[in-house]
Design a protein around this motif. Structure first.
Motif, PDB file in Angstrom:
ATOM      1  N   ASN A  18      -7.700 -41.400 -51.195  1.00 45.13           N
ATOM      2  CA  ASN A  18      -9.004 -41.514 -50.551  1.00 45.13           C
ATOM      3  C   ASN A  18      -9.119 -40.625 -49.315  1.00 45.13           C
ATOM      4  N   CYS A  28     -16.400 -42.932 -46.540  1.00 46.86           N
ATOM      5  CA  CYS A  28     -16.267 -44.395 -46.504  1.00 46.86           C
ATOM      6  C   CYS A  28     -17.152 -44.968 -45.398  1.00 46.86           C
ATOM      7  N   ALA A  67     -16.849 -47.721 -49.797  1.00 49.20           N
ATOM      8  CA  ALA A  67     -17.867 -47.371 -48.808  1.00 49.20           C
ATOM      9  C   ALA A  67     -18.797 -48.542 -48.539  1.00 49.20           C
TER      10      ALA A  67
END
Length: 282
Positions: free
Chosen positions: A79, A118, A176
């Motif tokens: 990520n 995010c 997110a």
């Protein structure tokens, strides 16, 4: 994907290749359904940090490195180092050019940074401060807008078509949603239902339906304009009538303490939408 990989340190200075993580054929012992495996063609146990820790020592990359709870999505290697910054097949895809988040370099490359994909409710300034504090990454000179406006707002209203597609996808991405809270995002997704690009509308509609209170929207992204505008008006009406939550207010997302949208500022930013011909860099 290979073009990005070939520019990555793990490829240039290591032994990483496509088959470090991917399997050309589904392996014996893989209990996933074929359709699930085929989505990414990942080898067994590669849908996680093991793709990195097969080479890097996991003990060196704990919370003191990630600055997130180890169980959270913010501590997943991919990520941060392989964020969804590539567009294709009507969705966001992970970059295969492995790199570390850097607000200055990401802005120069014309791609969103991993932190704000995010934390869509935070500013570029916020991310740059965190990266400088945690990793000593030099903070670039930022505009007043970059210092005061949430990236999710800025990218959704002022970004080019590729950026708008990526931010719409991330507004439906669970990490997110967890980090940024979805209530304020619904208003921006409703705005994107009338985007001039078909695929932006498609992604925005899909993400909006994932938010509570909008799942039953009867939205067709290629319907006649009048029909699409009718559904958009319904979505905006629902948002205006939603229960108020303090987590979805703030100057950075243009929502006042009473939960109302700052209409003038919203329209100003929307009028600055980047409609230039564009090229999506990996």
């Amino acid at each position: 994907e290979f073009s990005g990989l070939s520019e990555s340190p793990c490829y240039l200075r290591g032994t990483m290749s496509c088959i470090s993580c991917h399997a050309v054929h589904q392996e014996a012992g893989d209990t996933r359904q074929a359709e699930v495996w085929a989505n990414d063609q990942l080898a067994i146990d590669m849908n996680g940090d093991h793709g990195c820790t097969q080479c890097h020592d996991a003990d060196d990359y704990g919370e003191n490195h990630t600055h997130h709870d180890l169980a959270s999505s913010g501590s997943r290697c991919y990520n941060c180092h392989m964020p969804h910054t590539s567009y294709g097949l009507m969705k966001a895809n992970r970059s295969h050019q492995l790199f570390s988040p850097d607000v200055g370099k990401d802005e120069a490359a014309g791609r969103p940074n991993a932190c704000n994909l995010c934390h869509l409710n935070e500013t570029l300034d916020w991310s740059a401060n965190q990266l400088e504090s945690w990793y000593g990454i030099e903070k670039p000179k930022l505009s007043e807008t970059d210092s005061t406006l949430a990236t999710g707002v800025n990218w959704a209203l002022r970004g080019d078509a590729g950026t708008r597609a990526l931010v719409a996808w991330h507004m439906g991405w669970q990490p997110a949603i967890d980090a940024s809270k979805p209530e304020w995002m619904a208003r921006y997704l409703a705005h994107l239902l009338a985007d001039p690009y078909d695929v932006v509308r498609y992604i925005a509609g899909k993400s909006l339906k994932a938010i509570k209170g909008f799942g039953d929207l009867d939205y067709d992204y290629v319907a006649k304009l009048a029909d699409r505008l009718t559904v958009q008006a319904d979505a905006i009406k629902r948002w205006n009538e939603r229960p108020q939550k303090k987590t979805s207010t703030g100057e950075s997302v243009l929502i006042d303490p009473e939960g109302k949208l700052q209409q003038q500022r919203f329209r100003e930013l929307a009028s600055q939408r980047d409609d230039r011909p564009m090229f999506l860099n990996e």
